[in-house]
Design a protein around this motif. Structure first.
Motif, PDB file in Angstrom:
ATOM      1  N   ALA A   1      -4.341   2.150 -12.346  1.00 60.20           N
ATOM      2  CA  ALA A   1      -4.067   2.551 -10.802  1.00 60.20           C
ATOM      3  C   ALA A   1      -3.154   1.873 -10.599  1.00 60.20           C
ATOM      4  O   ALA A   1      -2.734   1.474  -8.901  1.00 60.20           O
ATOM      5  N   GLN A   2      -2.017   1.846 -11.065  1.00 57.59           N
ATOM      6  CA  GLN A   2      -1.127   0.644 -10.701  1.00 57.59           C
ATOM      7  C   GLN A   2       0.812   1.687 -11.079  1.00 57.59           C
ATOM      8  O   GLN A   2       0.628   2.517 -12.001  1.00 57.59           O
ATOM      9  N   LEU A   3       1.611   0.705  -9.863  1.00 62.89           N
ATOM     10  CA  LEU A   3       2.798   1.306 -10.265  1.00 62.89           C
ATOM     11  C   LEU A   3       4.072   0.913  -9.648  1.00 62.89           C
ATOM     12  O   LEU A   3       3.351  -0.559  -9.404  1.00 62.89           O
ATOM     13  N   ILE A   4       4.496   0.684 -10.671  1.00 64.39           N
ATOM     14  CA  ILE A   4       5.116  -0.939 -11.036  1.00 64.39           C
ATOM     15  C   ILE A   4       6.731  -1.121 -11.329  1.00 64.39           C
ATOM     16  O   ILE A   4       7.762  -0.076 -11.364  1.00 64.39           O
ATOM     17  N   LEU A   5       7.446  -1.586  -9.529  1.00 66.84           N
ATOM     18  CA  LEU A   5       8.389  -1.456  -8.997  1.00 66.84           C
ATOM     19  C   LEU A   5       9.365  -1.596  -9.501  1.00 66.84           C
ATOM     20  O   LEU A   5       9.246  -3.168  -9.886  1.00 66.84           O
ATOM     21  N   SER A   6      10.735  -1.713 -10.062  1.00 67.13           N
ATOM     22  CA  SER A   6      11.934  -3.045 -10.610  1.00 67.13           C
ATOM     23  C   SER A   6      12.922  -2.416  -9.998  1.00 67.13           C
ATOM     24  O   SER A   6      13.710  -1.884  -9.889  1.00 67.13           O
ATOM     25  N   PHE A   7      13.520  -3.798  -9.463  1.00 68.35           N
ATOM     26  CA  PHE A   7      14.725  -4.081  -8.421  1.00 68.35           C
ATOM     27  C   PHE A   7      15.703  -4.038  -9.564  1.00 68.35           C
ATOM     28  O   PHE A   7      15.525  -5.649 -10.255  1.00 68.35           O
ATOM     29  N   ASP A   8      16.926  -4.498  -8.829  1.00 67.23           N
ATOM     30  CA  ASP A   8      18.381  -5.142  -9.541  1.00 67.23           C
ATOM     31  C   ASP A   8      18.524  -5.951  -8.512  1.00 67.23           C
ATOM     32  O   ASP A   8      19.151  -7.196  -9.040  1.00 67.23           O
ATOM     33  N   GLU A   9      17.515  -6.626  -7.476  1.00 69.40           N
ATOM     34  CA  GLU A   9      17.728  -8.285  -7.014  1.00 69.40           C
ATOM     35  C   GLU A   9      15.555  -8.075  -6.749  1.00 69.40           C
ATOM     36  O   GLU A   9      15.180  -7.506  -6.272  1.00 69.40           O
ATOM     37  N   VAL A  10      15.734  -9.487  -6.119  1.00 71.59           N
ATOM     38  CA  VAL A  10      14.091 -10.098  -5.607  1.00 71.59           C
ATOM     39  C   VAL A  10      13.799  -9.318  -3.874  1.00 71.59           C
ATOM     40  O   VAL A  10      15.323  -8.893  -3.225  1.00 71.59           O
ATOM     41  N   VAL A  11      12.983  -8.478  -3.640  1.00 71.87           N
ATOM     42  CA  VAL A  11      12.704  -7.841  -2.928  1.00 71.87           C
ATOM     43  C   VAL A  11      11.526  -8.657  -2.629  1.00 71.87           C
ATOM     44  O   VAL A  11      10.844  -9.688  -2.586  1.00 71.87           O
ATOM     45  N   ASN A  12      11.571  -8.727  -1.395  1.00 73.25           N
ATOM     46  CA  ASN A  12      10.180  -9.063  -0.262  1.00 73.25           C
ATOM     47  C   ASN A  12       8.771  -7.949  -0.282  1.00 73.25           C
ATOM     48  O   ASN A  12       9.224  -6.554   0.882  1.00 73.25           O
ATOM     49  N   SER A  13       8.287  -8.450  -1.214  1.00 75.80           N
ATOM     50  CA  SER A  13       6.879  -7.401  -1.066  1.00 75.80           C
ATOM     51  C   SER A  13       6.178  -7.361  -0.036  1.00 75.80           C
ATOM     52  O   SER A  13       5.616  -5.995   0.393  1.00 75.80           O
ATOM     53  N   SER A  14       6.378  -7.623   1.324  1.00 76.69           N
ATOM     54  CA  SER A  14       6.278  -7.384   2.838  1.00 76.69           C
ATOM     55  C   SER A  14       5.983  -6.525   3.320  1.00 76.69           C
ATOM     56  O   SER A  14       5.981  -5.875   4.272  1.00 76.69           O
ATOM     57  N   SER A  15       7.304  -6.072   2.462  1.00 75.83           N
ATOM     58  CA  SER A  15       8.269  -5.134   3.124  1.00 75.83           C
ATOM     59  C   SER A  15       8.087  -3.645   3.762  1.00 75.83           C
ATOM     60  O   SER A  15       8.299  -2.830   3.073  1.00 75.83           O
ATOM     61  N   PHE A  16       7.448  -3.216   1.776  1.00 75.65           N
ATOM     62  CA  PHE A  16       6.822  -2.155   1.754  1.00 75.65           C
ATOM     63  C   PHE A  16       5.874  -1.055   2.300  1.00 75.65           C
ATOM     64  O   PHE A  16       5.690  -1.746   2.809  1.00 75.65           O
ATOM     65  N   ASN A  17       6.716   0.414   2.031  1.00 80.65           N
ATOM     66  CA  ASN A  17       6.256   1.105   2.306  1.00 80.65           C
ATOM     67  C   ASN A  17       5.993   2.219   1.970  1.00 80.65           C
ATOM     68  O   ASN A  17       6.866   3.316   1.181  1.00 80.65           O
ATOM     69  N   PRO A  18       4.573   2.839   1.416  1.00 81.59           N
ATOM     70  CA  PRO A  18       3.895   3.667   0.327  1.00 81.59           C
ATOM     71  C   PRO A  18       4.169   5.220   0.846  1.00 81.59           C
ATOM     72  O   PRO A  18       4.568   5.562  -0.369  1.00 81.59           O
ATOM     73  N   ALA A  19       4.686   5.462   2.329  1.00 80.85           N
ATOM     74  CA  ALA A  19       5.148   6.481   2.756  1.00 80.85           C
ATOM     75  C   ALA A  19       6.698   6.509   1.997  1.00 80.85           C
ATOM     76  O   ALA A  19       6.674   8.036   2.309  1.00 80.85           O
ATOM     77  N   ALA A  20       7.600   6.189   1.726  1.00 77.01           N
ATOM     78  CA  ALA A  20       8.487   6.463   1.456  1.00 77.01           C
ATOM     79  C   ALA A  20       9.246   6.668  -0.068  1.00 77.01           C
ATOM     80  O   ALA A  20      10.098   6.804  -0.983  1.00 77.01           O
ATOM     81  N   TYR A  21       8.115   6.783  -1.138  1.00 76.14           N
ATOM     82  CA  TYR A  21       7.770   6.951  -2.105  1.00 76.14           C
ATOM     83  C   TYR A  21       7.354   8.574  -2.620  1.00 76.14           C
ATOM     84  O   TYR A  21       6.300   8.553  -1.987  1.00 76.14           O
ATOM     85  N   THR A  22       8.152   9.408  -3.543  1.00 72.83           N
ATOM     86  CA  THR A  22       6.781  10.893  -3.969  1.00 72.83           C
ATOM     87  C   THR A  22       7.490  10.860  -5.319  1.00 72.83           C
ATOM     88  O   THR A  22       8.435  10.438  -5.636  1.00 72.83           O
TER      89      THR A  22
END
Length: 153
Positions: free
Chosen positions: A19-40
């Motif tokens: 039950a995991q989704l691993i997201l990779s970004f091109d720079e460091v992100v702040n995980s506290s800003s995660f908004n699940p409703a933005a991902y489809t």
């Protein structure tokens, strides 16, 4: 000089057993800003009726990293499992709106439309069968019973 460069989602992995989704970004992100409703999730690079937008999945606390792990909620995971998408890597795509994540300077992630959605880079299909968890109701008069399973069946 202030950082005004927006982060890019550059890839993702899905493990439906964990039950995991691993997201990779091109720079460091702040995980506290995660908004699940933005991902489809999409079955292809087109919007369709089977698209599944995350609702209440949560971020595993990684704080500041280029790779973050999302723990798919039971609700979101069941919707993915019951849909005709993400059965294989060839029909598992992801889009994100700009509200999906921010970097350390509050720059929002670049939006990825359904028409340019990313194809999963690593994929583990749901290979675990549902397990009977409980017998919820047994009615001797009607001869019916209600079974509860560990996942949608």
């Amino acid at each position: 000089v202030a950082d005004r460069v927006r982060p890019h989602l550059i890839g993702f992995e899905v493990d439906l057993n964990q039950a995991q989704l691993i997201l990779s970004f091109d720079e460091v992100v702040n995980s506290s800003s995660f908004n699940p409703a933005a991902y489809t999730f999409h079955a292809s690079q087109n919007q369709g009726t089977s698209d599944v937008t995350l609702t209440n999945s949560t971020m595993q606390l990684d704080l500041y990293s280029t790779s973050v792990t999302v723990i798919l909620s039971a609700f979101d995971l069941n919707h993915v499992r019951l849909s005709p998408l993400c059965g294989t890597s060839s029909n598992c795509f992801l889009s994100v709106t700009s509200e999906g994540m921010a970097d350390m300077n509050s720059n929002l992630v670049n939006e990825i439309l359904a028409s340019n959605s990313l194809n999963v880079s690593q994929f583990s299909a749901d290979s675990q069968p549902p397990e009977l968890v409980a017998l919820s109701v047994f009615d001797m008069n009607s001869g019916s019973m209600e079974l509860v399973f560990s996942e949608s069946a």
